[in-house]
Design a protein around this motif. Structure first.
Motif, short mmCIF file in Angstrom:
data_model
loop_
_atom_site.label_atom_id
_atom_site.label_comp_id
_atom_site.label_asym_id
_atom_site.label_seq_id
_atom_site.Cartn_x
_atom_site.Cartn_y
_atom_site.Cartn_z
N LEU A 1 85.22 -40.09 11.79
CA LEU A 1 84.18 -39.08 11.57
C LEU A 1 82.97 -39.33 12.47
N ASP A 2 82.59 -40.61 12.62
CA ASP A 2 81.45 -40.93 13.48
C ASP A 2 81.77 -40.62 14.94
N ALA A 3 82.97 -40.97 15.38
CA ALA A 3 83.33 -40.73 16.79
C ALA A 3 83.37 -39.23 17.06
N MET A 4 83.85 -38.43 16.09
CA MET A 4 83.89 -36.98 16.30
C MET A 4 82.46 -36.41 16.37
N ALA A 5 81.58 -36.94 15.51
CA ALA A 5 80.21 -36.43 15.49
C ALA A 5 79.50 -36.70 16.82
N ALA A 6 79.91 -37.76 17.51
CA ALA A 6 79.26 -38.11 18.78
C ALA A 6 79.90 -37.39 19.97
N GLN A 7 80.91 -36.56 19.75
CA GLN A 7 81.63 -35.91 20.86
C GLN A 7 81.23 -34.42 20.91
N PRO A 8 80.48 -34.03 21.94
CA PRO A 8 79.97 -32.64 21.99
C PRO A 8 81.07 -31.58 22.05
N LEU A 9 82.26 -31.93 22.50
CA LEU A 9 83.32 -30.91 22.59
C LEU A 9 84.00 -30.64 21.23
N ILE A 10 83.60 -31.43 20.20
CA ILE A 10 84.25 -31.26 18.89
C ILE A 10 83.29 -30.61 17.89
N THR A 11 83.75 -29.55 17.23
CA THR A 11 83.00 -28.96 16.12
C THR A 11 83.76 -29.28 14.84
N GLN A 12 83.08 -29.89 13.87
CA GLN A 12 83.73 -30.21 12.60
C GLN A 12 83.32 -29.19 11.54
N VAL A 13 84.31 -28.70 10.83
CA VAL A 13 84.04 -27.80 9.71
C VAL A 13 84.62 -28.48 8.47
N SER A 14 83.75 -28.87 7.55
CA SER A 14 84.21 -29.61 6.37
C SER A 14 84.04 -28.78 5.11
N GLY A 15 84.87 -29.06 4.09
CA GLY A 15 84.77 -28.36 2.82
C GLY A 15 85.22 -26.91 2.92
#
Ligand code: FAD
Length: 415
Positions: A132-146
């Motif tokens: 989760l931390d590595a994804m948050a630091a990667q500008p090409l990734i958008t996380q959609v949770s819940g």
């Protein structure tokens, strides 16, 4: 700069990849794809806090050496390395409760192969948080949770998914990493071959008096295997498979009763034991998707194949899907091909389906052969283990298999 978890908006978004499922394989693919320059939106039904799971809950994975290499390549390993316990030796024995291990055993020592430890034991909580931390630091990734994906529509140049909230998102290719009951597979019309084992795994961690010395133990008990896997700090992870009715009875005991039930199988070689964290139960079964691909859709991880944990290979196989798919997509783009096209996705399926079907059959056969107290089978497998143990070449090929070093390795797992 960290990109925050975003609230979905109703305007369709255009991504290279839409990934449904942010368990373990989904984040690994998001990071591997972003490393190759693809834009990714990854959606998970669970809120981020739940997935970060701050307390130790007893779950751990035996990650093969090649899985560790992948995690290193996608900048996840550096966050978990300090919490990872190298697996230096594996001891496999036949056993009966109260009798201790049989004298016939297979012993694998990493010193016999040049690549180093066969793998590492990593706690689930550290792995999830690092993803989760590595994804948050990667500008090409958008996380959609819940948010839950409820439908998908294939368009000529991409796929659109709709969330339960009504928002839609689109990408050139849709990845199902949504576990054994993959809705992505179902909505694509992909069937699956599946059966249960009438076995349930009880998973927990114990602290013990004596050091484990990095040795993993697999005891084959009459009702199912008991794995004792070394964690950091004089703790071990337990994966105890039993017939479901007995497993439910054991799982219902209080902590003291549970330890009383475990001790005869566990033995006393690590001294006194005490429970750390919670206990979990997982009903065991096999599940293999009839195809790993459909129109603009690819499946990875448990969505494609769910196997018995007897060899601790489920996640390792999923991470190999991830590394293979990331490479196929990258090579397709370099050739100017459509990353969601049938030709591209077929290359992924050709690379992974046979290997994972073989793993499913092997774990199934292994479980039937070893979760059994038939005296003839017992004598045959004891003899087999004795023979393997006396053959250095065979021992080395088992170890290379456990380390994930055999077969056609994707680039992200080569070093
Ligand atoms: C007892 C046990 C021990 C094991 N030990 C090992 C081991 O030592 N080594 C090893 O390699 N493997 C091991 N495994 C296997 C490993 O746990 C699995 O292979 C792995 O967890 C699968 O991860 P995944 O990301 O593919 O799927 P999952 O972890 O099932 O994740 C799926 C995700 O998809 C999300 N989702 C589902 N549907 C939707 C939807 N419609 N919309 C949005 N999100 C959705 C879910 O919320 C979930 O987060 C073990 C398994 C068991 C049962």
């Amino acid at each position: 700069m960290d990109n925050p978890v975003q609230t979905p908006i109703s305007r369709p978004m255009s991504n290279d990849l839409i990934i449904v499922g942010g368990g373990l394989n989904g984040p690994a693919l998001a990071l591997a794809a972003a490393k190759a320059g693809f834009s990714v939106t990854i959606i998970d039904a669970l809120p981020e806090d739940t997935r970060k799971d701050r307390d130790f809950d007893g779950r751990s994975y035996a990650l093969a050496l090649t899985s560790m290499r992948l995690l290193r390549q996608i900048s996840v390993w550096e966050q978990i390395a300090d919490h990872a316990q190298p697996m230096l030796e594996i001891k496999v024995t036949d056993g009966r409760a109260g009798e201790g291990p049989s004298p016939w055993m297979m012993h694998f020592d990493h010193a016999e192969i040049e690549e180093g430890p066969m793998g590492y034991l990593v706690e689930d909580r550290h792995l999830r948080r690092a993803f989760l931390d590595a994804m948050a630091a990667q500008p090409l990734i958008t996380q959609v949770s819940g948010e839950t994906v409820v439908s998908q529509t294939v368009r000529p140049n991409g796929v659109e998914v709709t969330l339960a909230s009504g928002s839609t998102m689109s990408g050139k290719v849709l990845i199902g990493s949504d576990g054994r009951r993959s809705g992505t597979a179902e909505r694509s019309g992909i069937g699956r071959t599946a059966w249960g084992y009438d076995q349930t795994a009880i998973v927990c961690a114990v602290a013990h008096e004596k050091p484990h010395s990095g040795i993993a133990h697999q005891f084959f008990m009459p009702n199912g295997p008991l794995a004792i896997l070394p964690l950091t700090e004089n703790r071990s992870s337990i994966v105890w498979s039993e017939e479901t009715s007995r497993a439910n009875m054991i799982a219902g005991l209080d902590d003291a009763g549970f330890l009383d039930a475990l001790r005869p199988a566990f033995g006393s070689f690590l001294g006194e034991i005490a429970l750390v964290g919670q206990r979990f139960t997982y009903p065991l079964g096999l599940s293999l998707a009839d195809s790993f691909i459909a129109d603009r859709v690819a499946l990875v991880g448990d969505a494609a194949h769910g196997v018995h944990p007897i060899a601790g290979q489920g996640l390792n196989a999923g991470l190999r899907d991830v590394a293979a798919l990331a490479q196929v997509l990258k090579e397709a783009r370099a050739r100017g091909e459509d990353i969601g096209g049938a030709q591209t996705l077929s290359r992924y399926q050709q690379w992974r389906r046979f290997d994972t079907a073989t793993l499913a059959v092997a774990t199934d056969t292994f479980n039937r052969l070893f979760s059994n107290d038939n005296p003839l089978l017992r004598a045959a497998r004891d003899l087999g283990m004795g023979l393997v143990n006396k053959a250095p070449n065979l021992r080395r090929s088992f170890m290379r298999e456990a380390a994930g070093l055999t077969g056609d390795l994707p680039d992200l797992m080569k070093r």
